[in-house]
Write an enzyme that holds these catalytic residues in place. Structure first.
Site, short mmCIF file in Angstrom:
data_model
loop_
_atom_site.label_atom_id
_atom_site.label_comp_id
_atom_site.label_asym_id
_atom_site.label_seq_id
_atom_site.Cartn_x
_atom_site.Cartn_y
_atom_site.Cartn_z
N SER A 34 8.32 -7.07 -1.12
CA SER A 34 9.85 -7.19 0.38
C SER A 34 9.82 -9.22 1.55
O SER A 34 10.18 -9.70 1.49
CB SER A 34 10.23 -6.54 0.97
OG SER A 34 8.27 -6.64 2.07
N GLY A 72 9.14 -3.26 -1.64
CA GLY A 72 8.46 -2.13 -2.45
C GLY A 72 7.30 -1.87 -3.13
O GLY A 72 6.70 -1.41 -3.28
N ASN A 101 1.56 -3.78 -0.18
CA ASN A 101 2.53 -2.39 0.30
C ASN A 101 0.79 -1.22 -0.29
O ASN A 101 0.95 -0.22 0.19
CB ASN A 101 3.53 -2.31 -1.20
CG ASN A 101 5.34 -3.13 -0.75
OD1 ASN A 101 5.78 -2.67 1.03
ND2 ASN A 101 5.67 -3.75 -1.07
N ASP A 182 10.74 -4.11 12.86
CA ASP A 182 9.18 -3.22 12.37
C ASP A 182 8.14 -3.95 12.35
O ASP A 182 6.80 -3.06 11.64
CB ASP A 182 9.64 -3.09 10.92
CG ASP A 182 10.12 -4.32 9.65
OD1 ASP A 182 8.98 -5.45 10.22
OD2 ASP A 182 10.52 -4.41 8.86
N HIS A 185 7.80 -7.57 8.33
CA HIS A 185 8.69 -8.49 7.64
C HIS A 185 8.61 -9.75 8.57
O HIS A 185 9.27 -9.49 9.77
CB HIS A 185 9.93 -8.40 7.50
CG HIS A 185 9.91 -7.56 6.23
ND1 HIS A 185 9.60 -5.53 6.77
CD2 HIS A 185 9.28 -7.47 4.88
CE1 HIS A 185 9.32 -5.09 6.07
NE2 HIS A 185 9.04 -5.63 3.87
#
Length: 213
Positions: A34, A72, A101, A182, A185
């Site tokens: 991502s 992801g 991830n 979050d 990112h």
């Protein structure tokens, strides 16, 4: 005499045709998650789009960027997809921006390392130069895990001869306004810094590859 004139004419046309045809474009393949798939930001403001602009601006317009990044994505998924992408794009340079991830999901570092090492080997076997983009885990994952994870990228680079971006989020993760809510990112404001973290390591690779101007 007539045949000699025709031959000269055809040779002249061939020469002009050769000059007129531009050199074939070289391809840079990005295998990312991502962070390279413009998550949470407009695509035109994401670092991959900024990279395309910088390539044109700095005399590397013959390069095309194939962004195969998926939000992801894990190293296992990237490894499964890579052979087909190498065959499809025949890249001269592969940027591998994966592993984050894996770490966030607590995958064993040795598994992540094996997958990334295999991706590096496959890319190099296909004739591409590899740029590994390093990641690190936040301290709440524990010192043992974070140290083992951080060691993955320099170890692969040393063993394979791949180039290395030490830490993709350097200068971003701890700056106000540079990370989304979050905490994972980068915002649009952080995208130019992502490119600035990659470019010093990528630029020499482009210069030393056939497709560079």
């Amino acid at each position: 005499m007539f045949l000699r004139s025709i031959t000269f004419y055809l040779l002249t046309l061939c020469s002009l045709f050769t000059i007129a045809v531009p050199a074939g474009a070289s391809t840079l393949l990005i295998m990312g998650d991502s962070l390279s798939a413009s998550y949470g930001v407009d695509t035109e403001k994401a670092w991959v789009s900024l990279l395309r602009q910088r390539l044109d601006r700095e005399g590397f317009s013959q390069w095309t960027v194939a962004n195969a990044s998926i939000s992801g994505e894990t190293t296992d998924g990237g490894l499964r997809r890579l052979p087909g992408l190498l065959e499809q794009h025949e890249p001269e340079v592969v940027i591998i921006e994966l592993g984050g991830n894996d770490g966030l999901r607590g995958f064993p570092p040795n598994v992540t390392q094996e997958n990334l090492a295999r991706m590096t080997e496959l890319s190099q076997a296909a004739g591409a130069r590899v740029l590994l983009v390093g990641m690190q885990m936040p301290p709440n994952y524990g010192e043992r895990y974070t140290r083992a994870f951080a060691a993955i990228y320099p170890t692969i680079a040393e063993n394979s001869g791949a180039e290395l971006v030490p830490f993709f989020l350097d200068g971003i993760y701890n700056r106000d306004g540079f990370m989304q809510d979050d905490g994972i990112h980068p915002t649009a404001a952080g995208q130019p810094q992502l490119l600035d973290n990659v470019w010093p390591h990528l630029h020499p690779m482009l210069q030393n590859t056939t497709g560079a101007n």
